[in-house]
Design a protein around this motif. Structure first.
Motif, PDB file in Angstrom:
ATOM      1  N   PRO A 111       0.814  -1.230   0.000  1.00  0.00           N
ATOM      2  CA  PRO A 111       0.000   0.000   0.000  1.00  0.00           C
ATOM      3  C   PRO A 111       0.843   1.274   0.000  1.00  0.00           C
ATOM      4  CG  PRO A 111      -0.769  -1.559   1.681  1.00  0.00           C
ATOM      5  CD  PRO A 111       0.552  -2.067   1.187  1.00  0.00           C
ATOM      6  N   ARG A 112       2.164   1.147   0.214  1.00  0.00           N
ATOM      7  CA  ARG A 112       3.059   2.309   0.269  1.00  0.00           C
ATOM      8  C   ARG A 112       3.625   2.678  -1.099  1.00  0.00           C
ATOM      9  NH1 ARG A 112       4.978   3.260   5.595  1.00  0.00           N
ATOM     10  NH2 ARG A 112       4.133   1.758   7.079  1.00  0.00           N
ATOM     11  N   ARG A 113       3.208   1.982  -2.172  1.00  0.00           N
ATOM     12  CA  ARG A 113       3.851   2.164  -3.473  1.00  0.00           C
ATOM     13  C   ARG A 113       3.750   3.596  -4.005  1.00  0.00           C
ATOM     14  NH1 ARG A 113      -0.346  -1.234  -3.987  1.00  0.00           N
ATOM     15  NH2 ARG A 113      -2.237  -0.509  -5.018  1.00  0.00           N
ATOM     16  N   GLY A 114       2.763   4.378  -3.524  1.00  0.00           N
ATOM     17  CA  GLY A 114       2.640   5.764  -3.978  1.00  0.00           C
ATOM     18  C   GLY A 114       3.649   6.694  -3.332  1.00  0.00           C
ATOM     19  N   ILE A 116      17.664  16.528   6.606  1.00  0.00           N
ATOM     20  CA  ILE A 116      16.948  15.326   7.032  1.00  0.00           C
ATOM     21  C   ILE A 116      17.650  14.090   6.493  1.00  0.00           C
ATOM     22  CG2 ILE A 116      14.755  16.569   7.149  1.00  0.00           C
ATOM     23  CD1 ILE A 116      13.909  15.166   4.598  1.00  0.00           C
ATOM     24  N   GLY A 117      17.560  12.982   7.238  1.00  0.00           N
ATOM     25  CA  GLY A 117      18.230  11.748   6.861  1.00  0.00           C
ATOM     26  C   GLY A 117      17.355  10.845   6.009  1.00  0.00           C
ATOM     27  N   LYS A 118      17.908   9.693   5.658  1.00  0.00           N
ATOM     28  CA  LYS A 118      17.213   8.754   4.781  1.00  0.00           C
ATOM     29  C   LYS A 118      15.930   8.219   5.422  1.00  0.00           C
ATOM     30  CE  LYS A 118      20.315   8.618   1.407  1.00  0.00           C
ATOM     31  NZ  LYS A 118      20.012   9.125   0.053  1.00  0.00           N
ATOM     32  N   ILE A 119      15.970   8.002   6.746  1.00  0.00           N
ATOM     33  CA  ILE A 119      14.770   7.468   7.415  1.00  0.00           C
ATOM     34  C   ILE A 119      13.620   8.451   7.272  1.00  0.00           C
ATOM     35  CG2 ILE A 119      13.782   6.789   9.632  1.00  0.00           C
ATOM     36  CD1 ILE A 119      16.507   5.752  10.467  1.00  0.00           C
ATOM     37  N   GLU A 120      13.921   9.733   7.496  1.00  0.00           N
ATOM     38  CA  GLU A 120      12.887  10.767   7.398  1.00  0.00           C
ATOM     39  C   GLU A 120      12.440  10.956   5.943  1.00  0.00           C
ATOM     40  OE1 GLU A 120      12.326  15.097   9.543  1.00  0.00           O
ATOM     41  OE2 GLU A 120      14.210  14.011   9.831  1.00  0.00           O
ATOM     42  N   THR A 121      13.383  10.831   5.013  1.00  0.00           N
ATOM     43  CA  THR A 121      13.057  10.977   3.590  1.00  0.00           C
ATOM     44  C   THR A 121      12.082   9.903   3.136  1.00  0.00           C
ATOM     45  OG1 THR A 121      15.257  11.884   3.188  1.00  0.00           O
ATOM     46  CG2 THR A 121      14.052  11.111   1.267  1.00  0.00           C
ATOM     47  N   ALA A 122      12.210   8.706   3.731  1.00  0.00           N
ATOM     48  CA  ALA A 122      11.369   7.581   3.330  1.00  0.00           C
ATOM     49  C   ALA A 122      10.038   7.535   4.068  1.00  0.00           C
ATOM     50  CB  ALA A 122      12.129   6.265   3.564  1.00  0.00           C
ATOM     51  N   ALA A 123       9.698   8.573   4.816  1.00  0.00           N
ATOM     52  CA  ALA A 123       8.455   8.585   5.606  1.00  0.00           C
ATOM     53  C   ALA A 123       7.251   8.224   4.747  1.00  0.00           C
ATOM     54  CB  ALA A 123       8.255   9.955   6.246  1.00  0.00           C
ATOM     55  N   SER A 124       6.428   7.317   5.272  1.00  0.00           N
ATOM     56  CA  SER A 124       5.232   6.780   4.599  1.00  0.00           C
ATOM     57  C   SER A 124       5.572   5.833   3.452  1.00  0.00           C
ATOM     58  CB  SER A 124       4.315   7.904   4.093  1.00  0.00           C
ATOM     59  OG  SER A 124       3.891   8.710   5.168  1.00  0.00           O
ATOM     60  N   GLY A 125       6.858   5.616   3.210  1.00  0.00           N
ATOM     61  CA  GLY A 125       7.279   4.711   2.145  1.00  0.00           C
ATOM     62  C   GLY A 125       8.073   3.540   2.690  1.00  0.00           C
ATOM     63  N   THR A 126       9.128   3.160   1.955  1.00  0.00           N
ATOM     64  CA  THR A 126       9.954   2.003   2.318  1.00  0.00           C
ATOM     65  C   THR A 126      11.416   2.413   2.361  1.00  0.00           C
ATOM     66  OG1 THR A 126       8.394   0.505   1.229  1.00  0.00           O
ATOM     67  CG2 THR A 126      10.593  -0.356   1.674  1.00  0.00           C
ATOM     68  N   LEU A 127      12.111   2.019   3.435  1.00  0.00           N
ATOM     69  CA  LEU A 127      13.557   2.244   3.549  1.00  0.00           C
ATOM     70  C   LEU A 127      14.256   0.911   3.384  1.00  0.00           C
ATOM     71  CD1 LEU A 127      15.981   4.115   4.244  1.00  0.00           C
ATOM     72  CD2 LEU A 127      15.655   3.441   6.633  1.00  0.00           C
ATOM     73  N   PHE A 128      15.133   0.826   2.387  1.00  0.00           N
ATOM     74  CA  PHE A 128      15.875  -0.410   2.112  1.00  0.00           C
ATOM     75  C   PHE A 128      17.308  -0.252   2.601  1.00  0.00           C
ATOM     76  CE2 PHE A 128      18.396  -2.897  -1.168  1.00  0.00           C
ATOM     77  CZ  PHE A 128      18.226  -4.118  -0.523  1.00  0.00           C
ATOM     78  N   LEU A 129      17.669  -1.033   3.618  1.00  0.00           N
ATOM     79  CA  LEU A 129      19.024  -1.010   4.178  1.00  0.00           C
ATOM     80  C   LEU A 129      19.803  -2.195   3.616  1.00  0.00           C
ATOM     81  CD1 LEU A 129      18.101  -0.193   7.889  1.00  0.00           C
ATOM     82  CD2 LEU A 129      18.919   1.399   6.142  1.00  0.00           C
ATOM     83  N   ASP A 130      20.587  -1.939   2.584  1.00  0.00           N
ATOM     84  CA  ASP A 130      21.380  -3.001   1.963  1.00  0.00           C
ATOM     85  C   ASP A 130      22.657  -3.227   2.766  1.00  0.00           C
ATOM     86  OD1 ASP A 130      22.040  -4.946   0.175  1.00  0.00           O
ATOM     87  OD2 ASP A 130      22.536  -3.597  -1.476  1.00  0.00           O
ATOM     88  N   GLU A 131      23.120  -4.473   2.767  1.00  0.00           N
ATOM     89  CA  GLU A 131      24.313  -4.881   3.522  1.00  0.00           C
ATOM     90  C   GLU A 131      24.205  -4.459   4.987  1.00  0.00           C
ATOM     91  OE1 GLU A 131      26.066  -7.015   2.365  1.00  0.00           O
ATOM     92  OE2 GLU A 131      25.713  -6.838   0.217  1.00  0.00           O
TER      93      GLU A 131
END
Length: 453
Positions: A197-200, A236-251
């Motif tokens: 549901p977060r794809r938008g 603002i950091g990546k976590i805040e940038t991804a608000a309401s979306g998805t944060l992908f933490l690779d490695e």
């Protein structure tokens, strides 16, 4: 019983005057008219019948002279079924409320007392607009590439991975994706986002191994102006940038120990503090992680927090390496040849049999990424339209090629099964026949055919 094509379209009439209700039902008998006389009954009818078109009077009980109840109903209908076309009926001198209704999502309005022909035309037009919008949505859905379109496989284990992604995507569970480098971990993470549901909202990826430890904290959590030398503005950091979306933490296995504690707190509290800040900022974001390392081994070594692991591993998806995906290497190679040949304008190019055999026999330690790079180089450098094993940069497959004739394949499988069972039962033919699910004469025939004494 009528066919679906012959069924009348449902039209909801929201009107508190019983006489006018009956008049409208009679005037619009070409539709399957449903009536409601107040906001509660109208919402119940919308939930039950999901009508495409609704006519409604703005003046409804308990205050028929006040449009507030009708406007509130309009907002609720729009929230329940945004695609429904609402035609508002207003008084002769009530243009202001009619325009207000249009701003709240109404499709059109007519004044009362209404002309039957004009309102019929307005209703017919609303139905046509609704049908066109539905058809447009269907065409767009058919045109858009599905989220899994980048994943090519026929391997049963990889197909199970894809089914897992499809099941987990609509949930809010944190997902840990395991797999060797080049197996497509980010591809699956993006599929999780696109099927959710977060794809938008945004999909934000960060590689924990590619950013120096001294910068990684500010990349993830952001910082306030003056938090350190060079912090000239709030960031603002990546976590805040991804608000309401998805944060992908690779490695994620390379995340420094100090940051593991801070990430664990965020997963528990769902709030962050920017570096140099004191304000707790609530963030709604889905976390998807990936690593090629064994996190359990790193836990034993004291390099990864066990409590963080269990927070991240609500759902674990383990991608098989390419060498374990039977037949997928050749399947992917054919696709890469077509894709790269089109990109490089090389025309039609194909893999020759020796190249296909060599691809199938290679271990591909770099997995799908290595295969794609090898094919790309071959397509660019090849002189002709047929790619050989030499063009691919692989030695021809050693040994006898595996049989492709179904009879040969079946016979080889039967021979191996008989040999394995005979070894297991130490020559007891009755027991061997029982384990193989055949009668003893059939077992004798098989042993004779395969030259087994």
């Amino acid at each position: 019983m009528k066919n679906m094509s012959e069924q009348r379209k449902p039209l909801l009439i929201v009107e508190d005057d019983p006489t006018l209700q009956k008049q409208m039902q009679w005037a619009f008998d070409q539709y399957d008219t449903i009536v409601a006389n107040d906001r509660a009954s109208a919402i119940a009818q919308v939930r039950r019948f999901e009508p495409a078109v609704i006519t409604m009077d703005l003046g409804l009980p308990p205050s028929p002279d006040d449009p507030a109840e009708g406007l509130k109903l309009l907002e609720e209908i729009h929230a329940l079924t945004p695609a429904a076309k609402v035609i508002v009926l207003t008084g002769q001198n009530d243009r202001a409320n009619a325009l207000r209704a249009i701003s709240l999502g109404a499709h059109d309005f007519c004044t009362k007392p209404f002309e039957v022909e004009l309102l019929t035309w307005t209703i017919d037009r609303a139905f046509r607009v609704h049908e066109l919008q539905e058809e447009n949505a269907r065409l767009l859905a058919a045109y858009e590439a599905p989220a899994m379109s980048g994943i090519v496989t026929r391997d049963p284990e990889m197909l199970r991975v894809c089914r897992t992604i499809e099941k987990v995507a609509p949930t809010s569970a944190t997902v840990l994706i395991l797999g060797e480098s080049g197996t497509g971990k980010e591809l699956l993470a993006r599929a999780l986002h696109e099927l959710s549901p977060r794809r938008g909202n945004r999909f934000v990826a960060i590689n924990c191994a590619a950013i120096p430890e001294t910068l990684l904290e500010s990349e993830l959590f952001g910082y306030e102006k003056g938090a350190f030398t060079g912090a000239v503005k709030q960031t603002i950091g990546k976590i805040e940038t991804a608000a309401s979306g998805t944060l992908f933490l690779d490695e994620i296995g390379d995340l420094p120990t100090a940051l593991q504690s801070k990430l664990l707190r965020f997963l528990q509290e769902r709030v962050i503090e920017r570096i140099g800040g004191r304000q707790e900022i609530p963030i709604d974001v889905r976390i998807v992680c990936a690593t090629h390392q064994s996190l359990k081994e790193r836990i034993v070594e004291g390099r990864f927090r066990e409590d963080l692991y269990y927070r991240l591993a609500e759902i674990v998806v383990d991608i098989p390496p390419l060498r374990a995906r039977h037949g997928d290497a050749a399947l992917l190679a054919h696709g890469f040849v077509r894709k790269v040949a089109a990109e490089q304008r090389r025309g039609s190019m194909t893999l020759l049999p020796d190249a296909i055999d060599a691809i199938g026999a290679h271990a591909w330690p770099g997995n799908v990424r290595e295969l794609e790079n090898v094919v790309k180089r071959a397509v660019i450098m090849a002189d002709g339209s047929g790619l050989t094993a030499a063009d691919i940069g692989l030695s021809p497959a050693e040994g006898e090629a595996a049989p492709l004739n179904l009879r040969h394949v079946r016979e080889e499988a039967e021979r191996r099964a008989v040999l394995r069972v005979l070894g297991k039962v130490n020559g007891n033919l009755s027991k061997a026949a029982e384990l193989l699910g055949v009668r003893r004469p059939t077992l004798y025939d098989l042993m004779y055919r395969f030259g087994l004494k």
